[in-house]
Design a protein around this motif. Sequence first.
Motif: not given
Length: 164
Positions: A23-26, A157-158, A160-164
């Motif tokens: 959570l803090p890293l995200l 994060a990668a 999630l970025a691919d989903r956008r």
Amino acid sequence: MQAVLGICGYSGSGKTTLLEALLPLLTRRGLRVSVIKHSHHDVQLDSPGKDSFRHRQAGASEVMIVSPHRVGVFAETARELTLDEQLARLSPCDLVLLEGQKSLAVPKLEVYRPALGKPARYLDDRDVIAVASDAPLAAAIPVLDLNDADGVAHFIAAWLADRR
């Protein structure tokens, strides 16, 4: 619609510990992240004798507690809420992490410790997109080091970025 990623694994595998590290890293990456924690038990979120508890006992279907720093809603339900109903109750965010609810058809990251002696889900569950483990595994999906929270956060994060 918010992106949803399940964090699944057997009790004692380290799901909560991993979430605490992630959570803090995200959030440092600029993501607004919410968590839905599932329980098979009938949880009591407020205490007997407190006003909110007394209001619910008296028949209120929902009780909202508001302070300068947080808000909480206690609601009685006739049945377990569907995932869509759960998500509708959350404020908008970039990512919702589900702890538990492993049978839902959502993308999942499995937390797997072979030493627990339990079967791996990633072998049979097509929704598992990666597995975080404390042991080397041969898998057709990405295998992440459970002890490298930054590496797991990078994967999420990668993804999630691919989903956008």
